[in-house]
Design an enzyme around this catalytic site. Structure first.
Site, PDB file in Angstrom:
ATOM      1  N   SER A  28      10.036  -7.152  -5.812  1.00 37.68           N
ATOM      2  CA  SER A  28       9.399  -6.555  -6.992  1.00 37.68           C
ATOM      3  C   SER A  28      10.380  -6.678  -8.153  1.00 37.68           C
ATOM      4  O   SER A  28      11.596  -6.762  -7.924  1.00 37.68           O
ATOM      5  CB  SER A  28       9.124  -5.071  -6.729  1.00 37.68           C
ATOM      6  OG  SER A  28       8.864  -4.399  -7.951  1.00 37.68           O
ATOM      7  N   TYR A  59      11.057   3.660  -3.759  1.00 38.71           N
ATOM      8  CA  TYR A  59      10.548   2.280  -3.866  1.00 38.71           C
ATOM      9  C   TYR A  59      11.627   1.348  -4.430  1.00 38.71           C
ATOM     10  O   TYR A  59      11.896   0.277  -3.876  1.00 38.71           O
ATOM     11  CB  TYR A  59       9.310   2.282  -4.772  1.00 38.71           C
ATOM     12  CG  TYR A  59       8.598   0.957  -4.886  1.00 38.71           C
ATOM     13  CD1 TYR A  59       7.755   0.499  -3.865  1.00 38.71           C
ATOM     14  CD2 TYR A  59       8.734   0.155  -6.019  1.00 38.71           C
ATOM     15  CE1 TYR A  59       7.083  -0.716  -3.980  1.00 38.71           C
ATOM     16  CE2 TYR A  59       8.071  -1.049  -6.143  1.00 38.71           C
ATOM     17  CZ  TYR A  59       7.240  -1.482  -5.117  1.00 38.71           C
ATOM     18  OH  TYR A  59       6.580  -2.686  -5.239  1.00 38.71           O
TER      19      TYR A  59
HETATM   20  P1  NAD Z   1      -1.628  -3.590  -1.235  1.00 40.69           P
HETATM   21  O1  NAD Z   1      -1.597  -2.114  -1.071  1.00 40.69           O
HETATM   22  O2  NAD Z   1      -2.938  -4.268  -1.447  1.00 40.69           O
HETATM   23  O3  NAD Z   1      -0.908  -4.315  -0.012  1.00 40.69           O
HETATM   24  C1  NAD Z   1       0.041  -3.741   0.824  1.00 40.69           C
HETATM   25  C2  NAD Z   1      -0.310  -4.129   2.240  1.00 40.69           C
HETATM   26  O4  NAD Z   1       0.700  -3.671   3.137  1.00 40.69           O
HETATM   27  C3  NAD Z   1      -1.627  -3.485   2.701  1.00 40.69           C
HETATM   28  O5  NAD Z   1      -2.443  -4.468   3.278  1.00 40.69           O
HETATM   29  C4  NAD Z   1      -1.177  -2.461   3.733  1.00 40.69           C
HETATM   30  O6  NAD Z   1      -2.124  -2.229   4.759  1.00 40.69           O
HETATM   31  C5  NAD Z   1       0.060  -3.139   4.283  1.00 40.69           C
HETATM   32  N1  NAD Z   1       0.946  -2.205   4.972  1.00 40.69           N
HETATM   33  C6  NAD Z   1       1.387  -1.005   4.509  1.00 40.69           C
HETATM   34  N2  NAD Z   1       2.153  -0.416   5.451  1.00 40.69           N
HETATM   35  C7  NAD Z   1       2.187  -1.266   6.516  1.00 40.69           C
HETATM   36  C8  NAD Z   1       2.805  -1.230   7.780  1.00 40.69           C
HETATM   37  N3  NAD Z   1       3.560  -0.183   8.147  1.00 40.69           N
HETATM   38  N4  NAD Z   1       2.620  -2.271   8.623  1.00 40.69           N
HETATM   39  C9  NAD Z   1       1.868  -3.347   8.263  1.00 40.69           C
HETATM   40  N5  NAD Z   1       1.253  -3.440   7.066  1.00 40.69           N
HETATM   41  C10 NAD Z   1       1.414  -2.405   6.214  1.00 40.69           C
HETATM   42  O7  NAD Z   1      -0.645  -3.892  -2.450  1.00 40.69           O
HETATM   43  P2  NAD Z   1       0.005  -5.263  -2.956  1.00 40.69           P
HETATM   44  O8  NAD Z   1       0.199  -5.081  -4.402  1.00 40.69           O
HETATM   45  O9  NAD Z   1      -0.747  -6.441  -2.472  1.00 40.69           O
HETATM   46  O10 NAD Z   1       1.455  -5.190  -2.278  1.00 40.69           O
HETATM   47  C11 NAD Z   1       2.007  -6.239  -1.519  1.00 40.69           C
HETATM   48  C12 NAD Z   1       3.509  -6.304  -1.758  1.00 40.69           C
HETATM   49  O11 NAD Z   1       3.749  -6.669  -3.118  1.00 40.69           O
HETATM   50  C13 NAD Z   1       4.246  -4.983  -1.539  1.00 40.69           C
HETATM   51  O12 NAD Z   1       5.479  -5.229  -0.881  1.00 40.69           O
HETATM   52  C14 NAD Z   1       4.498  -4.491  -2.950  1.00 40.69           C
HETATM   53  O13 NAD Z   1       5.637  -3.659  -3.041  1.00 40.69           O
HETATM   54  C15 NAD Z   1       4.713  -5.811  -3.670  1.00 40.69           C
HETATM   55  N6  NAD Z   1       4.529  -5.749  -5.122  1.00 40.69           N
HETATM   56  C16 NAD Z   1       3.316  -5.509  -5.696  1.00 40.69           C
HETATM   57  C17 NAD Z   1       3.194  -5.473  -7.074  1.00 40.69           C
HETATM   58  C18 NAD Z   1       1.870  -5.247  -7.773  1.00 40.69           C
HETATM   59  O14 NAD Z   1       1.876  -5.082  -9.001  1.00 40.69           O
HETATM   60  N7  NAD Z   1       0.747  -5.227  -7.087  1.00 40.69           N
HETATM   61  C19 NAD Z   1       4.318  -5.647  -7.864  1.00 40.69           C
HETATM   62  C20 NAD Z   1       5.547  -5.871  -7.270  1.00 40.69           C
HETATM   63  C21 NAD Z   1       5.642  -5.912  -5.896  1.00 40.69           C
END
Ligand code: NAD
Length: 267
Positions: free
Chosen positions: A152, A165
């Site tokens: 991130s 986080y």
């Molecule tokens: P999201 O909530 O759609 O995806 C997160 C996924 O992780 C979900 O499918 C959830 O079921 C899964 N998950 C959570 N805990 C888990 C566990 N213990 N075991 C297995 N799976 C688990 O959100 P996203 O935005 O797609 O996030 C994906 C990644 O991207 C994350 O690491 C997040 O920190 C990172 N990220 C997202 C953004 C954004 O703006 N969306 C920005 C920076 C980083």
């Protein structure tokens, strides 16, 4: 040129939604067999697989909590049983449990660390063990294995109200770099992709509210909120041999969020 991952197998954690789902589909499109890991939503995980199959790809849905060692080991065993090995890991699963620092419970601190940092460690360790066991198979890839952490911008940008986080993402960066240094002689590449604001469930409250979305745009010089596909395309390329000389690096996919946007107007 589109990324070519033919005859390789990729495991994507948290692939039932958001960025993980888009990455799984992009990897399938590039020709890889895709292990779709999910935690809770089995229908959404099946939907990811159906979308990959509709593009002519193949995969396997595996339920596992990435923070549990036994479940991670079993997940890799299932993947190897089905496809013979794993060539690429995308460590995507991640959560937020936000609160003011002085109010942050140990439970919320620990839950985020368990998923975002320990979960990434457990999956990366199993992947690296499999890459070392199997070694190089030149006709599939010039590397013995590739690991991509989904980090991130908050691996370097402090974020009030999200200490657990940011600490997990900062820790992940040093885990990635140390692994990259240690595993390079085995021809294993380890990198991170650091997204900025991408439209997914994790931040739906912000981008679905017009006022909050406008405030968010002030932090993005490129003037649009990202889509999961923006990250997925980079991941497929980074996993491919086109990116073979890249290891130990974080690629920011953030529309310029890390460019100190306030300084565009003064300073
Ligand atoms: P999201 O909530 O759609 O995806 C997160 C996924 O992780 C979900 O499918 C959830 O079921 C899964 N998950 C959570 N805990 C888990 C566990 N213990 N075991 C297995 N799976 C688990 O959100 P996203 O935005 O797609 O996030 C994906 C990644 O991207 C994350 O690491 C997040 O920190 C990172 N990220 C997202 C953004 C954004 O703006 N969306 C920005 C920076 C980083």
């Amino acid at each position: 040129m589109a990324a070519n991952l033919q005859h390789q197998t990729v495991l994507v954690t948290g692939a039932s939604s958001g960025i993980g789902q888009a990455i799984a589909i992009a990897m399938g499109k590039a020709g890889a067999n895709v292990i779709i890991n999910y935690h809770e939503d089995d229908k959404a995980a099946d939907d990811t697989l159906r979308q990959i199959e509709a593009l002519g790809g193949t995969g396997l849905v595996v339920k596992a909590d990435v923070s549990k060692e036994v479940e991670v080991i079993e997940m890799f065993n299932s993947a190897i049983k089905k496809f013979g090995t794993v060539d690429i890991l995308v460590n995507n699963a991640g959560i937020q449990k936000d609160s003011k620092f002085v109010d942050m419970s140990l439970k919320d601190w620990q839950t985020v660390m368990d998923t975002n940092l320990t979960g990434q460690f457990l999956c990366a360790r199993e992947a690296a063990r499999e890459f070392c066991r199997r070694g190089l198979v030149g006709e599939r890839s010039v590397a013995a294995g590739k690991i991509i952490f989904i980090s991130s911008v908050h691996n370097i940008v402090p974020w009030a109200g999200h200490a657990n986080y940011t600490a997990s993402k900062g820790g992940e960066t040093m885990l990635m770099k140390t692994m990259a240094q240690e595993l390079a002689p085995q021809k294993i590449r380890v990198n991170s992709i650091a997204p900025g604001a991408i439209k997914t469930d994790i931040n739906k409250k912000v981008w679905s509210d017009p006022q909050q979305a406008a405030e968010l745009l002030r932090l993005i010089p490129y003037q649009r909120i990202g889509e999961p596909d923006d990250v997925a395309k980079v991941a497929a390329w980074l996993a491919s041999d086109e990116a073979d000389y890249i290891t130990g690096t974080t690629i920011y996919v953030d529309g310029g969020m890390t460019l100190y946007p306030e300084f565009a107007h003064g300073g």
